[in-house]
Write a protein that holds these residues in place. Structure first.
Motif, mmCIF file in Angstrom:
data_model
loop_
_atom_site.group_PDB
_atom_site.id
_atom_site.type_symbol
_atom_site.label_atom_id
_atom_site.label_comp_id
_atom_site.label_asym_id
_atom_site.label_seq_id
_atom_site.Cartn_x
_atom_site.Cartn_y
_atom_site.Cartn_z
ATOM 1 N N UNK A 80 48.661 1.748 29.603
ATOM 2 C CA UNK A 80 49.324 0.987 28.542
ATOM 3 C C UNK A 80 48.313 0.134 27.775
ATOM 4 N N UNK A 81 47.333 -0.408 28.489
ATOM 5 C CA UNK A 81 46.291 -1.196 27.841
ATOM 6 C C UNK A 81 45.470 -0.310 26.901
ATOM 7 N N UNK A 82 45.083 0.872 27.377
ATOM 8 C CA UNK A 82 44.317 1.808 26.548
ATOM 9 C C UNK A 82 45.126 2.238 25.326
ATOM 10 N N UNK A 83 46.415 2.409 25.505
ATOM 11 C CA UNK A 83 47.296 2.770 24.392
ATOM 12 C C UNK A 83 47.331 1.638 23.357
ATOM 13 N N UNK A 84 47.452 0.408 23.825
ATOM 14 C CA UNK A 84 47.459 -0.747 22.920
ATOM 15 C C UNK A 84 46.149 -0.818 22.128
ATOM 16 N N UNK A 85 45.021 -0.718 22.830
ATOM 17 C CA UNK A 85 43.719 -0.804 22.164
ATOM 18 C C UNK A 85 43.531 0.372 21.214
ATOM 19 N N UNK A 86 43.906 1.567 21.645
ATOM 20 C CA UNK A 86 43.729 2.758 20.815
ATOM 21 C C UNK A 86 44.582 2.772 19.569
ATOM 22 N N UNK A 87 45.779 2.212 19.639
ATOM 23 C CA UNK A 87 46.684 2.221 18.485
ATOM 24 C C UNK A 87 46.499 1.030 17.554
ATOM 25 N N UNK A 88 46.133 -0.130 18.107
ATOM 26 C CA UNK A 88 46.055 -1.343 17.289
ATOM 27 C C UNK A 88 44.643 -1.709 16.849
ATOM 28 N N UNK A 89 43.635 -1.230 17.551
ATOM 29 C CA UNK A 89 42.239 -1.578 17.251
ATOM 30 C C UNK A 89 42.097 -3.081 16.998
ATOM 31 N N UNK A 90 42.399 -3.898 18.018
ATOM 32 C CA UNK A 90 42.371 -5.353 17.825
ATOM 33 C C UNK A 90 40.944 -5.886 17.698
ATOM 34 N N UNK A 91 40.818 -7.053 17.087
ATOM 35 C CA UNK A 91 39.551 -7.773 17.099
ATOM 36 C C UNK A 91 39.442 -8.449 18.458
ATOM 37 N N UNK A 92 38.296 -9.029 18.742
ATOM 38 C CA UNK A 92 38.114 -9.743 20.011
ATOM 39 C C UNK A 92 39.139 -10.869 20.143
ATOM 40 N N UNK A 93 39.347 -11.616 19.080
ATOM 41 C CA UNK A 93 40.295 -12.745 19.104
ATOM 42 C C UNK A 93 41.718 -12.247 19.352
ATOM 43 N N UNK A 94 42.094 -11.168 18.703
ATOM 44 C CA UNK A 94 43.446 -10.623 18.892
ATOM 45 C C UNK A 94 43.644 -10.132 20.329
ATOM 46 N N UNK A 95 42.634 -9.454 20.881
ATOM 47 C CA UNK A 95 42.754 -8.950 22.247
ATOM 48 C C UNK A 95 42.796 -10.092 23.248
ATOM 49 N N UNK A 96 42.000 -11.134 23.033
ATOM 50 C CA UNK A 96 42.048 -12.301 23.908
ATOM 51 C C UNK A 96 43.391 -13.009 23.807
ATOM 52 N N UNK A 97 44.006 -12.989 22.645
ATOM 53 C CA UNK A 97 45.333 -13.567 22.492
ATOM 54 C C UNK A 97 46.394 -12.750 23.211
ATOM 55 N N UNK A 98 46.176 -11.447 23.281
ATOM 56 C CA UNK A 98 47.121 -10.559 23.962
ATOM 57 C C UNK A 98 47.019 -10.706 25.475
ATOM 58 N N UNK A 99 45.807 -10.738 25.990
ATOM 59 C CA UNK A 99 45.556 -10.933 27.430
ATOM 60 C C UNK A 99 44.435 -11.959 27.524
ATOM 61 N N UNK A 100 44.791 -13.230 27.597
ATOM 62 C CA UNK A 100 43.811 -14.295 27.453
ATOM 63 C C UNK A 100 42.893 -14.494 28.653
ATOM 64 N N UNK A 101 43.234 -13.996 29.816
ATOM 65 C CA UNK A 101 42.379 -14.234 30.974
ATOM 66 C C UNK A 101 41.491 -13.036 31.310
ATOM 67 N N UNK A 102 41.586 -11.962 30.571
ATOM 68 C CA UNK A 102 40.753 -10.784 30.781
ATOM 69 C C UNK A 102 39.343 -11.074 30.289
ATOM 70 N N UNK A 103 38.346 -10.758 31.094
ATOM 71 C CA UNK A 103 36.955 -10.906 30.671
ATOM 72 C C UNK A 103 36.599 -9.681 29.844
ATOM 73 N N UNK A 104 36.294 -9.906 28.576
ATOM 74 C CA UNK A 104 35.948 -8.821 27.666
ATOM 75 C C UNK A 104 34.457 -8.902 27.399
ATOM 76 N N UNK A 105 33.742 -7.859 27.760
ATOM 77 C CA UNK A 105 32.302 -7.798 27.552
ATOM 78 C C UNK A 105 32.063 -6.982 26.290
ATOM 79 N N UNK A 106 31.480 -7.605 25.304
ATOM 80 C CA UNK A 106 31.234 -6.956 24.022
ATOM 81 C C UNK A 106 29.916 -6.184 24.066
ATOM 82 N N UNK A 107 29.743 -5.188 23.197
ATOM 83 C CA UNK A 107 28.492 -4.429 23.156
ATOM 84 C C UNK A 107 27.294 -5.360 22.960
ATOM 85 N N UNK A 108 26.273 -5.154 23.767
ATOM 86 C CA UNK A 108 25.074 -5.983 23.693
ATOM 87 C C UNK A 108 25.144 -7.255 24.520
ATOM 88 N N UNK A 109 26.306 -7.600 25.028
ATOM 89 C CA UNK A 109 26.468 -8.805 25.840
ATOM 90 C C UNK A 109 26.032 -8.508 27.274
#
Length: 97
Positions: A39-68
């Protein structure tokens, strides 16, 4: 002045190992794990959220960005997501590690 600097350095050296032990032994909040990766992959694949939008959707998930830089500990609870981005800064996919 030199005595104050030495005292500060000595205190910092004494406290640093204690802070490292605390950081390593901090409990992982299992409520932050993604329980349905499909379901998470479906959300990301369909909505293509920005980092801020994804953090707002699941605020406690650690998101590692490219190059980080990320630590190399093993996680089996889907609590850290390595994002893939398009040229517009939107997250298009990624994987849990």
């Amino acid at each position: 002045m030199k005595n104050t600097t030495r005292l500060f350095a000595l205190v910092a050296l004494a406290i640093a190992p204690l802070a490292a032990v605390h950081a390593e032994s901090a409990p992982v909040d299992l409520a932050c794990a993604v329980l349905d990766p499909a379901a998470f992959a479906d959300y990301v694949g369909n909505h293509h959220p920005t980092l801020v939008e994804l953090q707002g959707h699941i605020n406690c998930l650690k998101i590692v960005m490219p190059g980080e830089t990320a630590t190399a500990e093993y996680r089996s609870d889907n609590s850290r997501f390595f994002a893939e981005m398009d040229t517009f800064g939107r997250i298009t996919g990624g994987r849990f590690r």
